[in-house]
Scaffold this active site. Structure first.
Site, PDB file in Angstrom:
ATOM      1  N   GLY A   1      53.021  56.104  11.777  1.00 26.90           N
ATOM      2  CA  GLY A   1      53.910  56.289  12.930  1.00 26.90           C
ATOM      3  C   GLY A   1      54.720  57.571  12.885  1.00 26.90           C
TER       4      GLY A   1
ATOM      5  N   SER B   1      63.181  49.898  -5.369  1.00 21.66           N
ATOM      6  CA  SER B   1      63.267  48.695  -4.520  1.00 21.66           C
ATOM      7  C   SER B   1      61.837  48.290  -4.179  1.00 21.66           C
ATOM      8  CB  SER B   1      64.069  49.009  -3.242  1.00 21.66           C
ATOM      9  OG  SER B   1      63.871  47.976  -2.302  1.00 21.66           O
TER      10      SER B   1
ATOM     11  N   ASP C   1      66.404  48.570  23.174  1.00 16.10           N
ATOM     12  CA  ASP C   1      65.653  49.489  22.336  1.00 16.10           C
ATOM     13  C   ASP C   1      64.777  50.297  23.303  1.00 16.10           C
ATOM     14  OD1 ASP C   1      64.416  49.359  19.147  1.00 16.10           O
ATOM     15  OD2 ASP C   1      63.327  50.469  20.674  1.00 16.10           O
TER      16      ASP C   1
ATOM     17  N   HIS D   1      59.297  56.694   2.171  1.00 15.85           N
ATOM     18  CA  HIS D   1      58.220  56.703   3.165  1.00 15.85           C
ATOM     19  C   HIS D   1      58.623  57.516   4.399  1.00 15.85           C
ATOM     20  CE1 HIS D   1      61.047  53.927   4.830  1.00 15.85           C
ATOM     21  NE2 HIS D   1      60.255  53.472   5.782  1.00 15.85           N
TER      22      HIS D   1
ATOM     23  N   HIS E   1      64.382  48.827  13.339  1.00 13.59           N
ATOM     24  CA  HIS E   1      64.865  48.894  14.722  1.00 13.59           C
ATOM     25  C   HIS E   1      66.070  48.005  14.994  1.00 13.59           C
ATOM     26  CE1 HIS E   1      61.852  51.253  17.054  1.00 13.59           C
ATOM     27  NE2 HIS E   1      61.261  51.168  15.872  1.00 13.59           N
TER      28      HIS E   1
HETATM   29  O1  UPG Z   1      65.794  47.647  -0.540  1.00 13.57           O
HETATM   30  C1  UPG Z   1      66.067  48.035   0.593  1.00 13.57           C
HETATM   31  C2  UPG Z   1      65.087  48.480   1.519  1.00 13.57           C
HETATM   32  C3  UPG Z   1      65.510  48.920   2.754  1.00 13.57           C
HETATM   33  N1  UPG Z   1      66.837  48.895   3.096  1.00 13.57           N
HETATM   34  C4  UPG Z   1      67.286  49.370   4.423  1.00 13.57           C
HETATM   35  O2  UPG Z   1      66.283  49.144   5.388  1.00 13.57           O
HETATM   36  C5  UPG Z   1      66.265  50.195   6.330  1.00 13.57           C
HETATM   37  C6  UPG Z   1      64.838  50.725   6.428  1.00 13.57           C
HETATM   38  O3  UPG Z   1      64.721  51.471   7.582  1.00 13.57           O
HETATM   39  P1  UPG Z   1      63.707  52.708   7.736  1.00 13.57           P
HETATM   40  O4  UPG Z   1      63.918  53.666   6.662  1.00 13.57           O
HETATM   41  O5  UPG Z   1      63.885  53.260   9.120  1.00 13.57           O
HETATM   42  O6  UPG Z   1      62.294  52.114   7.474  1.00 13.57           O
HETATM   43  P2  UPG Z   1      61.416  50.913   8.131  1.00 13.57           P
HETATM   44  O7  UPG Z   1      62.038  49.638   7.853  1.00 13.57           O
HETATM   45  O8  UPG Z   1      60.050  51.115   7.620  1.00 13.57           O
HETATM   46  O9  UPG Z   1      61.513  51.240   9.701  1.00 13.57           O
HETATM   47  C7  UPG Z   1      60.664  51.232  10.823  1.00 13.57           C
HETATM   48  O10 UPG Z   1      61.509  51.667  11.899  1.00 13.57           O
HETATM   49  C8  UPG Z   1      62.013  52.993  11.771  1.00 13.57           C
HETATM   50  C9  UPG Z   1      62.941  53.252  12.952  1.00 13.57           C
HETATM   51  O11 UPG Z   1      62.223  53.270  14.142  1.00 13.57           O
HETATM   52  C10 UPG Z   1      60.876  53.974  11.715  1.00 13.57           C
HETATM   53  O12 UPG Z   1      61.384  55.278  11.514  1.00 13.57           O
HETATM   54  C11 UPG Z   1      59.929  53.599  10.584  1.00 13.57           C
HETATM   55  O13 UPG Z   1      58.810  54.453  10.581  1.00 13.57           O
HETATM   56  C12 UPG Z   1      59.452  52.163  10.750  1.00 13.57           C
HETATM   57  O14 UPG Z   1      58.619  51.791   9.676  1.00 13.57           O
HETATM   58  C13 UPG Z   1      67.238  51.254   5.867  1.00 13.57           C
HETATM   59  O15 UPG Z   1      68.442  51.166   6.603  1.00 13.57           O
HETATM   60  C14 UPG Z   1      67.495  50.872   4.413  1.00 13.57           C
HETATM   61  O16 UPG Z   1      68.795  51.188   3.967  1.00 13.57           O
HETATM   62  C15 UPG Z   1      67.780  48.462   2.203  1.00 13.57           C
HETATM   63  O17 UPG Z   1      68.992  48.452   2.490  1.00 13.57           O
HETATM   64  N2  UPG Z   1      67.367  48.051   0.974  1.00 13.57           N
END
Ligand code: UPG
Length: 453
Positions: free
Chosen positions: A373, A305, A123, A350, A22
Site C-alpha cells: 500500500g 514488537s 475516514d 514497515h 486507521h
Molecule cells: O507494538 C505495537 C505495534 C503498533 N503500535 C501502534 O500501532 C500503530 C500502527 O500504525 P501504522 O504504523 O500506521 O501501521 P499499520 O497498523 O500497519 O497501519 C495501516 O494504516 C496506516 C494508516 O493508513 C497505513 O499507513 C499502513 O500502511 C497500514 O498498514 C502505531 O500508532 C503504533 O504506535 C503500538 O503502539 N505497539
C-alpha cells in the site's frame, strides 16, 4: 443546511474504517474535537464491534469525553465464516457491507439521541459518504490518515492509469516517487478498496473541508498548493497518534506493564534498534530469519514488537539465546513512548504512516522495509525526501542488507547526518504543533467549521 442549529441540536456522525492504523487517529481527533466544542454537541462514533471493543476498553472511559458515544456496525463477515488470515479478505467483506451497515448504525444513533445528523466526519477512504452528506444536506469532512503524497497518487489515479505508467515518473507533482512506489490500488485492479480509492479525485468537490493527519511544513509547497486548489478547505491538524509538542513522560517507566521502558532505561543513549512492522502485515519468514541473524551478528541491542504467532518464524534457538542485555521481544510495545525514549537509536519499520510520524516526532532515524500500500511512498519520503533514514537494500530484509543499514545509521558519518536531519525535522513539527503553530490554527478552523453547521 439552511438553518444553523443550536449546539444542543448538533449531532456529528463519525464513520470509522476499522482496520490497522486507521482507527486511533480518527478517535484521537474526535476526542480533541469533542473536548473543544460545546459539551451539548454530540458525537456518534460508528465502527465495527471488534474494533470498538478494543478501542473503548483500551482507552479508559474517563479519557473519552462524555459527549462521544460509540455504535457498532456490521463487519460484513457472514455468520460461521472463518477468515482465512489474509487482511484484505476482512477489508473486502467490510466494504461489501457498506454503506448499508453505517446507515443502520446512524438510524440507531439518531433514534437514541433524538437528534438528526448535522455533520458527517469520516475516514476519507469512505468516499460514498460524500453522497450521503449531500442527500442529507449536511457537511462532509473526511480525514485522510496516510501521508498526503499517497492522497495525491489516488487523486491522480485516472491520469496515471491513462498514461499507463511509463510517463508517471516524470509527473512533477510527485517527482521523488517511482512507479514501483505506487500503492497497489492505483494499478487497475478489481478490489473494492481499489475501486473506492480510485474515486478520490471525483469526490473532492463534495467535501466541506479535508483534514490531513500531517503538518503542512513537512510536505512540498507544490503538493500543498495542489491539494489546496482542489478542496474548499485543507486542514493539516498534525500527527494524530504522536504527542506533540513532546511532553516529558509523566508516568514512571515502572508503570509500563510490558517492561519495555524499564528495559530501555538500562540501555545507553541512542543505542537500541526498535523493530515493529505495524498491526496488519509482516515480512516473509525468510526475512524474519535474516533479520534475527543480522541482529545476533551485529551485537546491536534490540527491542522487537512481535506477535507471539510470529515467534515460530525466528531461527531455532534464537529466542532462548537472547540475553537480557542484548534484546527484548514483546507481543506489543507502547510504541509512541518507546520512540520517545533516549535509548532508541534507530527504528526498523514497515513505514506505516503512524509509525513514521511517531519516529519523526521523536527525531529517530529509520530503516524502512515497506510491505504494501502506501508504505513504499512513505519509505521514499523518509529516504529520498527527508533524508532521515534508508530503504532497505533490494526492498527485502537480508542479513547483509540489515547489517549494512545498521552500520550506516548507527555507525557512519552519513548516519550522523541522518540523525541531524531527523532532529531538525522534529523541531519543525514541534513548532508547527506549538501554541502558535499552523496545526493549532487549522484545528481551530476545524472546530469553527463544525460549530457553524
Ligand atoms: O507494538 C505495537 C505495534 C503498533 N503500535 C501502534 O500501532 C500503530 C500502527 O500504525 P501504522 O504504523 O500506521 O501501521 P499499520 O497498523 O500497519 O497501519 C495501516 O494504516 C496506516 C494508516 O493508513 C497505513 O499507513 C499502513 O500502511 C497500514 O498498514 C502505531 O500508532 C503504533 O504506535 C503500538 O503502539 N505497539
Amino acid at each position: 443546511m439552511s438553518v444553523i442549529e443550536s449546539s444542543e441540536q448538533r449531532h456529528v456522525a463519525v464513520l470509522a474504517f476499522p482496520f490497522g492504523g486507521h482507527i486511533k487517529p480518527l478517535l484521537n481527533l474526535v476526542c480533541r474535537l469533542a473536548s473543544s466544542t460545546s459539551p451539548d454537541m454530540c458525537f456518534s462514533f460508528l465502527n465495527s464491534e471488534g474494533s470498538n471493543n478494543l478501542l473503548f476498553s483500551e482507552k479508559s472511559e474517563s479519557n473519552i469525553p462524555s459527549n462521544i458515544k460509540h455504535y457498532n456496525v456490521s463487519d460484513g463477515v457472514p455468520k460461521n465464516h472463518v477468515l482465512k488470515g489474509h487482511p484484505m479478505e476482512a477489508v473486502e467483506l467490510f466494504l461489501k457491507a457498506t454503506p448499508a451497515n453505517y446507515t443502520i448504525g446512524i438510524e440507531k444513533a439518531v433514534a437514541e439521541t433524538g437528534k438528526k445528523v448535522t455533520c458527517l466526519i469520516t475516514d476519507a477512504f469512505l468516499v460514498f459518504a460524500g453522497e450521503m452528506a449531500q442527500n442529507w444536506g449536511v457537511p462532509w469532512i473526511p480525514l485522510w490518515i496516510p501521508m498526503p503524497c499517497n492522497l495525491s497518487a489516488h487523486i491522480y489515479t485516472d491520469l496515471i492509469r491513462s498514461k499507463l505508467f511509463p510517463n508517471y515518473v516524470g509527473l512533477d507533482r510527485l517527482s521523488a516517487m517511482h512507479i514501483a512506489d505506487l500503492p497497489e490500488e492505483v494499478v487497475p485492479c478489481d478490489s473494492l478498496l481499489s475501486q473506492m480509492l480510485s474515486q478520490m479525485g471525483r469526490v473532492l468537490h463534495q467535501m466541506t473541508a479535508l483534514v490531513l493527519n500531517s503538518y503542512q511544513e513537512i510536505n512540498s509547497t507544490l503538493l500543498n498548493n495542489d491539494l489546496k486548489s482542489k478542496v474548499p478547505k485543507l486542514l493539516n491538524v498534525g500527527f494524530l497518534t504522536a504527542s506533540l509538542p513532546a511532553v516529558p513522560m509523566v508516568a514512571p517507566s515502572s508503570s509500563d506493564a510490558t517492561g519495555c521502558l524499564s528495559w530501555l532505561d538500562e540501555q545507553p543513549a541512542s543505542s537500541v534498534a526498535y523493530i515493529c512492522f505495524g498491526t496488519i502485515g509482516a515480512p516473509s519468514p525468510n526475512e524474519m530469519i535474516a533479520l534475527a541473524e543480522a541482529l545476533e551478528v551485529s551485537g546491536v541491542s534490540f527491542l522487537w514488537s512481535l506477535k507471539d504467532n510470529f515467534k515460530d518464524l525466528l531461527p531455532r534457538g534464537f529466542v532462548e539465546k537472547i540475553t537480557y542485555k542484548h534484546g527484548k521481544l514483546v507481543p506489543w510495545a507502547p510504541q509512541a513512548q518507546v520512540l520517545a525514549h533516549t535509548a532508541i537509536g534507530v527504528f526498523i519499520t514497515h513505514s506505516g504512516t503512524n509509525s513514521v510520524y511517531e519516529s519523526v516526532a521523536n527525531g529517530v532515524p529509520m530503516i524502512c522495509r515497506p510491505l504494501f500500500g502506501d508504505q513504499r511512498m512513505n519509505g521514499r519520503m523518509v529516504d529520498d525526501v527527508w533524508g532521515i533514514g534508508v530503504k532497505i537494500e533490494g526492498g527485502i530484509l537480508t542479513k547483509s542488507g540489515v547489517l549494512k543499514s545498521l552500520e550506516l545509521v548507527l555507525g557512519s558519518e552519513q548516519g550522523k547526518k541522518m540523525r541531524e536531519k531527523a532532529r531538525a525535522l522534529k523541531e519543525i513539527v514541534a513548532e508547527a504543533a506549538g501554541p502558535l503553530g499552523s496545526a493549532v490554527q487549522d484545528f481551530t478552523t476545524f472546530v469553527d467549521v463544525i460549530s457553524l453547521h
